[in-house]
Design a protein around this motif. Structure first.
Motif, PDB file in Angstrom:
ATOM      1  N   SER A 120       0.818  -1.214   0.000  1.00 10.51           N
ATOM      2  CA  SER A 120       0.000   0.000   0.000  1.00 10.51           C
ATOM      3  C   SER A 120       0.855   1.269   0.000  1.00 10.51           C
ATOM      4  O   SER A 120       0.342   2.348  -0.275  1.00 10.51           O
ATOM      5  N   GLU A 174      -3.242   1.995  -3.840  1.00 11.32           N
ATOM      6  CA  GLU A 174      -4.318   1.057  -3.551  1.00 11.32           C
ATOM      7  C   GLU A 174      -4.164  -0.255  -4.344  1.00 11.32           C
ATOM      8  O   GLU A 174      -4.472  -1.340  -3.853  1.00 11.32           O
ATOM      9  N   ARG A 208      -2.238  -2.995  -2.631  1.00 12.29           N
ATOM     10  CA  ARG A 208      -2.628  -3.393  -1.274  1.00 12.29           C
ATOM     11  C   ARG A 208      -2.684  -4.921  -1.238  1.00 12.29           C
ATOM     12  O   ARG A 208      -2.920  -5.563  -2.266  1.00 12.29           O
TER      13      ARG A 208
END
Ligand SMILES: Cc1ncc(COP(=O)(O)O)c(C=O)c1O
Length: 396
Positions: A361, A365, A368
């Motif tokens: 992250s 995004e 992640r």
């Protein structure tokens, strides 16, 4: 407290640069502190090559130091190095490159800052692809530019989609910034995509800037530069350097290959800000570029061997999936089958087994639930790290 310590005493730029390093980086910073205290931490979160700069390059710099190459140099760079870069570009691309399209900077970061400073005004938009190298956002902050983010997907091997990138261009977009081979995923943008992107940006009056600092570290297919792929070069800027490929991160040498009109402005920017790079370092950099085939191949082969070692080892661990990269110095490790939070996973791994990986992250995004494992360690250390990861996973 003196009034000269108040935030008001400093420019708005300093406020824009004063951002907290996110939670993801705290894991790495804590690992560094543990290491400093003498704890046995396996550091796999660092992006600095572990190799020494090859001796002949060091010897070359020393000999130039000794003969007095220690004075000011031209703002755009020493002509020998600019020629060496132009020759390299001409060898690897169908477009001839001349030294007056080349400017020299102390590293790719400084080159990027100079280029974007010459292209972007406050409030302009820059299209960037995520996952994104962590050095880009501070530069955009410094310039008060806005990032328009295009997300690459794990299912596509983090290769950004052409349509997504084209769709992100809006009325305030001045620049599209891409990175191939990419940090952190090693994804490479195919030449056909680069060619169409360059054409699309050109038709919209937008610059296409490509950071190619991992260009010499490709394993299974060759790197094709934006400059090679594009049909026309009017809006094309390529940035590269020696930090990774030649294990010369501390020497601070990077360059920009750009149309002459931009290069002239980059010269003015460089004259105002850095006023030239050290002569003896540029001499050694020219030597490195002209004599590098053997060393770069050796280091590339070592990284490939490390990549295969790590990916094979990690893939044998239940629940862990290593994404074997085509290029670069990192392996992304998918932990989505094991945890719902990559930062927490990295923290627990560090606490339990003293292995430091960077949570995905940190790059946005789209990465992640991944961890970035750096290959910038010797094979024994990488194996030790993988063994500890296995023990951690099997103990959960
Ligand atoms: C994609 C990318 N660009 C630029 C840099 C910085 O390069 P330099 O050390 O030459 O400033 C890095 C370093 O990690 C990187 O990964």
């Amino acid at each position: 407290m003196s009034e000269f310590e108040d935030d008001d005493a400093f420019s708005a730029l300093t406020a824009r640069l004063d951002t907290e390093s996110g939670d993801a980086w705290l894991v790495h910073e804590r690992a560094q502190e543990m290491k400093k205290r003498g704890e046995d931490v396996v550091m796999l979160s660092i992006g600095d090559p572990d190799f020494r700069t090859p001796d002949p390059i060091v010897d070359n710099a020393v000999s130039h130091l000794r003969v007095g190459r220690t004075h000011y140099s031209p703002a755009l760079g020493e002509i020998n190095l600019r020629r060496a870069v132009a020759d390299y570009e001409t060898r690897t691309s169908p477009h001839r490159c001349s030294a007056d399209e080349v400017s020299i900077f102390p590293g790719v970061t400084a080159a990027l800052y100079a280029v974007l400073s010459c292209l972007v005004d406050a409030g302009d938009e820059v299209v960037v692809v995520e996952p994104m190298y962590v050095g880009y956002q501070p530069i955009l902050n410094a310039l008060d530019a806005t990032a328009t983010v295009v997300r690459a997907r794990s299912a596509d091997g983090f290769e950004p989609r052409l349509d997504d990138m084209m769709a992100a261009v809006g009325a305030s977009t001045r620049v599209m910034l891409v990175n191939t081979p990419g940090n952190p995923t090693g994804a490479m943008i195919p030449p056909a995509t680069l060619a169409r992107l360059a054409e699309h940006c050109r038709s919209r009056g937008i610059w296409l800037v490509c950071d190619e600092v991992y260009s010499m570290f490709t394993f299974d297919k060759p790197h094709i530069s934006l400059r090679t792929a594009a049909d026309r070069l009017d809006n094309v800027v390529v940035i590269d350097g020696l930090s990774k490929s030649h294990a010369m991160s501390g020497w601070r040498i990077g360059w920009v290959v750009a149309p002459r009109a931009l290069t002239r402005r980059l010269g003015q920017f460089a004259a105002m800000s850095m006023f030239g790079c050290p002569q003896f370092i540029q001499d050694a950099a020219a030597f490195a570029l002209n004599n590098d085939e053997f060393y770069v191949r050796e280091m590339r082969n070592a990284y490939r061997k490390r990549r295969d070692l790590v990916c094979d080892r990690l893939d044998s661990i239940q629940g862990v999936r290593a994404l074997r990269p085509d290029s670069g110095m990192f392996v992304m490790v998918d932990i989505s089958a094991l945890h719902t939070d990559d930062v927490e996973f990295a923290r627990e791994l560090l606490d339990a087994e003293k292995v430091s990986l960077l949570p995905g992250s940190a790059f946005g995004e789209s990465t992640r639930l991944h961890l970035r494992l750096s290959l910038a360690q010797g094979e024994d250390e990488l194996i030790r790290g993988c063994e500890r990861i296995e023990r951690f996973v099997s103990s959960r």
